[in-house]
Design an enzyme around this catalytic site. Structure first.
Site, PDB file in Angstrom:
ATOM      1  N   HIS A   1       0.864  -1.086   0.092  1.00 57.77           N
ATOM      2  CA  HIS A   1      -0.062   0.011   0.100  1.00 57.77           C
ATOM      3  C   HIS A   1       0.935   1.285  -0.106  1.00 57.77           C
ATOM      4  CE1 HIS A   1       0.674   0.483   4.459  1.00 57.77           C
ATOM      5  NE2 HIS A   1       0.529  -1.024   4.369  1.00 57.77           N
TER       6      HIS A   1
ATOM      7  N   HIS B   1      -7.162   7.231   5.389  1.00 53.18           N
ATOM      8  CA  HIS B   1      -6.123   8.170   5.855  1.00 53.18           C
ATOM      9  C   HIS B   1      -6.954   8.909   6.748  1.00 53.18           C
ATOM     10  CE1 HIS B   1      -2.369   7.507   3.205  1.00 53.18           C
ATOM     11  NE2 HIS B   1      -2.547   6.729   4.419  1.00 53.18           N
TER      12      HIS B   1
ATOM     13  N   CYS C   1       8.458  -2.757  30.436  1.00 52.93           N
ATOM     14  CA  CYS C   1       8.047  -2.117  29.378  1.00 52.93           C
ATOM     15  C   CYS C   1       7.474  -2.670  28.169  1.00 52.93           C
ATOM     16  CB  CYS C   1       8.920  -1.123  28.943  1.00 52.93           C
ATOM     17  SG  CYS C   1      10.303  -1.745  28.163  1.00 52.93           S
TER      18      CYS C   1
ATOM     19  N   HIS D   1     -32.514 -10.009  38.054  1.00 56.17           N
ATOM     20  CA  HIS D   1     -31.224 -10.382  38.426  1.00 56.17           C
ATOM     21  C   HIS D   1     -30.746 -11.250  37.555  1.00 56.17           C
ATOM     22  CE1 HIS D   1     -34.635 -13.386  39.076  1.00 56.17           C
ATOM     23  NE2 HIS D   1     -33.782 -14.061  38.845  1.00 56.17           N
TER      24      HIS D   1
END
Length: 846
Positions: A21, A309, A622, A758
């Protein structure tokens, strides 16, 4: 390689999950543009042939993942081009792809809340690509059209038209280049402008326009439109939706060319003066970027997809967006008041009183959720038994720091700096880097910023370093391993980081460390850079901390030896898991073996943390593992000091830490490392997370003595929102469905004006009872056919230990309701606390 004289061929298989692309095609074209030889790409799966000097042509080849392709080179510098292109395809092309955004709610999966059904709401269906709830007045954004002042399609002087269109292309190129220099651009806007720049400079597009003028003697504007349609036909015929979406970028560039040709816009500039829902067949990226985002409540498109985009830009701005709303342009009037429920894929085009109530209720629920999390923004995360835990944020650019701080981040646990080195023709200078690091430190407001030095190589290569091709780059020349060769570049980065440390606390983290010698060399180099700054009288933090990213298993066994020259470690679990399990996580054939829950891996993590703490080193994590709530008990069990996660995960992690027991998690981890498989670990962790909660089933937060509900669906929705607001459910929609599944079996109206809805459900984290006294009675199909004004709603956590608990409580309630004294007490009690105490006593619940 096949070669003959100055002709070369290279055969390869497309490695890109989303095909060739715009972004990878642009990068390939940039490599090809450095050479004068002819380069064509043939897609053997569809026999399309593309000029590799043209982005549009490359995209139009419709190359998908797994397609066999041939690059053919012909010309005087074809051998040099061949070597560079082969290197690019092997080392860089596989990392050029980007993860596709997920569809939030497809049109076929739309859930119509019972509240809206009861309100007889009138709506159009769409596909939700950016979730959210919004309201505003419809503003139509017009599509591309030829200017009115273009009176004739024919050109009296074709050569003059060719000159005019050449000037228009040049002006557009300069305009985009100038816009790219704006410091106000977000990285997302810059990426999309760069993709559009590739179209504006595309050789085949320009040649097509010029040849149409010369051959047909038509005007420049008509030639632009015909060239636009020509390439649109090619793009629309592609198999990939992502490639089809590039039609709108081409439309955008064509519109801008017409502006430069005729000095007026094909459509009027959109000026927003109030909260607006922008409606269009499609909105081009440049149109979106020109909108006043503070006035854009939502975007509604008749076409488009999650990969366009414009949608990507809307997502980066957090603007609720629906696509595929076919009635949007033809049925909505300008100025019409509409509600966009992009959580459920709905455009409500007639707002009556009941729909208005729904909108206010949903807003209140989201406000309550935000208020719940807001309590943790400035609050230190600490378990119920006193273990503190820092929750930090991962970022890739300085502008994200302010967002992270606003979302409660205790620090910046990972600033990935390699992004500063990519998509450019040379390394950034010291001053350029310093500006970014200084901005980040300043925005952090005294919170530590951990800056990881550039992690280039492997899946993150840059052309200007000319790194040699490798059969397995993930196990090759990357991270700290390349620093000695590119010593000047590394020293420049250290210089910039040290200068930034004069403005706030900074930590330096080194990636891809394997051995002691690497760390020692880094420490010595850092000391040398410090000495240079001292000689130049440049300020910096003399006590700046140095640490390593633990990604290579080998370094996990020499932590005590490193303790004398480092101050902290950070576990990068993405690569660490990959190397520990010997699995390429991108390889679908073995990706199932990529298991962070592997008992051996958990034992390894536990060992590393223990060794680091014995050596007085701070330990953070991390990787993706740190941000997954399901893993939190495991990580708390290790005693890790800091979790660095994505910005949206910060507050949920802080809230979860504050409700957990570190001692229980430690016992759990001891059990997990003795299990046989990752499957066993996952099952045990699920059982641990689903264990009965210490939260009281009845709480004042679950009592509303003046509930403003006008029908049964509003009551059930209100109950679900109360439970969400008290952090007892993370999926109010699924919980609502569970209530209605029970109601479909039989009515829970027990008579005497009392209903007991319930359900036993997996959508709650603890047993709960909500009590509502309604301002006005509502119909409930009760056994005595009378409306109800008191609601006692029960949710029982669906776990093995629950058994028939909900039926036991239901039976007790039913017996008590038969007694007038119970009903009278329930109705006359005027405080939430007294209601709680009353139900505790009568129902014998905790």
């Amino acid at each position: 390689m096949i070669s003959s004289s100055d002709k070369f061929e290279y055969r390869f298989t497309c490695p890109l999950p989303n095909g060739l692309h715009a972004r990878p095609a642009n990068l390939l074209e940039q490599v090809v543009s450095g050479f004068g030889c002819n380069v064509v790409l043939e897609n053997l799966s569809n026999n399309r042939v593309a000029n590799a000097h043209s982005v549009l042509s490359l995209v139009g080849a419709d190359v998908k993942e797994g397609d066999e392709c041939i690059l053919r080179l012909d010309g005087p510098d074809s051998e040099a081009a061949y070597k560079v292109l082969v290197k690019f395809i092997i080392n860089e092309l596989p990392s050029c792809d980007e993860k596709l955004p997920e569809v939030v709610c497809a049109a076929g999966d739309v859930y119509i809340p019972p509240v809206l059904q009861a309100a007889q709401a009138e709506y159009y269906l769409g596909t939700s690509v950016v979730a959210g709830l919004a309201r505003g007045r419809v503003v139509h954004v017009q599509a591309l059209a030829l200017p009115d002042n273009l009176s004739s399609q024919l050109a009296d002087e074709p050569q003059k038209e060719i000159e005019l269109v050449g000037q228009a292309f040049a002006q557009l190129e300069n305009e985009i280049a100038l816009r790219l220099t704006s410091p106000l651009l977000t990285r997302m806007e810059k990426d999309i402008l760069t993709a559009q720049q590739a179209i504006a400079t595309d050789k085949e597009f320009r040649q097509k326009v010029v040849s149409l003028i010369a051959e047909q003697a038509i005007s420049a504007g008509v030639a632009v439109m015909q060239a636009y349609e020509h390439f649109c036909d090619i793009l629309r015929s592609a198999r990939s939706e992502l490639i089809k979406e590039r039609v709108y970028d081409l439309q955008d560039i064509s519109a801008q060319l017409l502006i430069h040709l005729y000095g007026s816009q094909p459509q009027a500039k959109v000026v927003l003066t109030a909260p607006s829902v922008c409606v269009a067949d499609n909105i081009t990226p440049s149109q979106f970027m020109s909108l006043d985002k503070s006035m854009v409540s939502a975007i509604v498109l008749a076409h488009g997809s999650s990969t366009s985009h414009t949608v990507i830009l809307a997502r980066s701005c957090g603007i609720p967006t629906l696509v595929g709303v076919k009635e949007a342009c033809s049925c909505l009037k300008s100025g019409q008041d509409v509600i966009i429920d992009a959580n459920n894929g709905l455009l409500i085009h007639k707002v009556n009183d009941k729909v208005e109530r729904y909108f206010r209720s949903e807003q209140a629920m989201r406000a309550a959720r935000e208020e719940y999390y807001s309590a943790f923004v400035d609050k230190d995360a600490q378990t119920i038994d006193g273990l503190p835990m820092l929750v930090s944020a991962n970022i890739a650019r300085a502008e994200e720091v302010a967002i992270a701080v606003a979302k409660g981040a205790d620090s910046i646990g990972l600033f990935r700096t390699e992004m500063l080195f990519m998509d450019r023709d040379k390394a950034p200078a010291v001053e350029q880097q310093f500006e970014q690091y200084h901005e980040a430190v300043k925005a952090a407001g005294g919170r530590p910023v951990t800056i990881r030095t550039f992690d280039i190589g492997g899946d993150k290569n840059v052309s200007y370093l000319n790194l040699a091709s490798e059969e397995n780059p993930f196990l090759g020349y990357r991270g700290v391993r390349i620093y000695q060769q590119f010593n000047d570049m590394f020293r420049d980065q250290l210089t910039a980081i040290l200068r930034a440390s004069a403005y706030g606390p900074v930590k330096i983290m080194i990636p891809m460390v394997t051995c002691f010698e690497e760390v020692l060399w880094v420490r010595q180099t850092l000391d040398q850079v410090k000495l240079t700054l001292d000689n130049d009288h440049v300020a910096y933090d003399r006590n700046i901390r140095l640490g390593i990213n633990v990604e290579v298993p080998a370094v996990g066994f020499i932590i005590p030896q490193l303790a004398g020259i480092i101050d902290f470690i950070s576990l990068g679990t993405n690569d660490l898991t990959q190397y520990f399990t010997a699995v390429d996580r991108g390889n679908k054939q073995v990706s199932s073996l990529y298991q962070s829950e592997h008992p051996g891996f958990l034992k390894f993590i536990k060992y590393i943390v223990e060794q680091a703490h014995k050596s007085n080193l701070i330990v953070s994590m991390c990787g993706e593992m740190a941000g997954q709530l399901a893993n939190l008990p495991i990580l708390l069990g290790t005693g890790i000091d800091d979790l660095s996660v994505s910005i949206p995960s910060v507050l949920p992690i802080k809230a979860a830490v504050s409700g957990a027991s570190a001692s229980e998690c430690s016992l759990l981890l001891d059990e997990l490392v003795g299990l046989k498989s990752a499957i066993d670990v996952k099952e045990r962790v699920v059982a641990f997370n689903n264990r009965p909660s210490d939260k009281s089933a009845v709480d004042v937060a679950l009592v509303d003595l003046k509930a403003d509900c006008v029908n049964k669906p509003e009551v059930i929705r209100h109950v679900c929102n109360m439970l969400a607001g008290d952090n007892r459910t993370g999926d109010a929609v699924e919980l609502e469905k569970d209530f209605w599944r029970r109601e479909a079996v039989y009515s829970t109206g027990l008579g005497f004006g009392i209903a007991v809805p319930h359900c036993k459900t997996s959508s709650v984290n603890c047993n709960s009872i909500c009590v509502l006294k309604l301002k006005q009675a509502v119909e409930w199909e009760s056994i005595d056919n009378m409306p109800v004004d008191v609601i006692i709603a029960m949710t029982i956590k669906d776990v093995e230990q629950a058994g028939n608990l909900h039926m036991k409580i239901f039976s007790r309630l039913a017996r008590h309701i038969m007694h007038e004294k119970f009903r009278e007490s329930l109705r006359t009690i005027e405080s939430a606390q007294e209601i709680v105490e009353f139900l505790h006593e009568k129902l014998e619940i905790n």
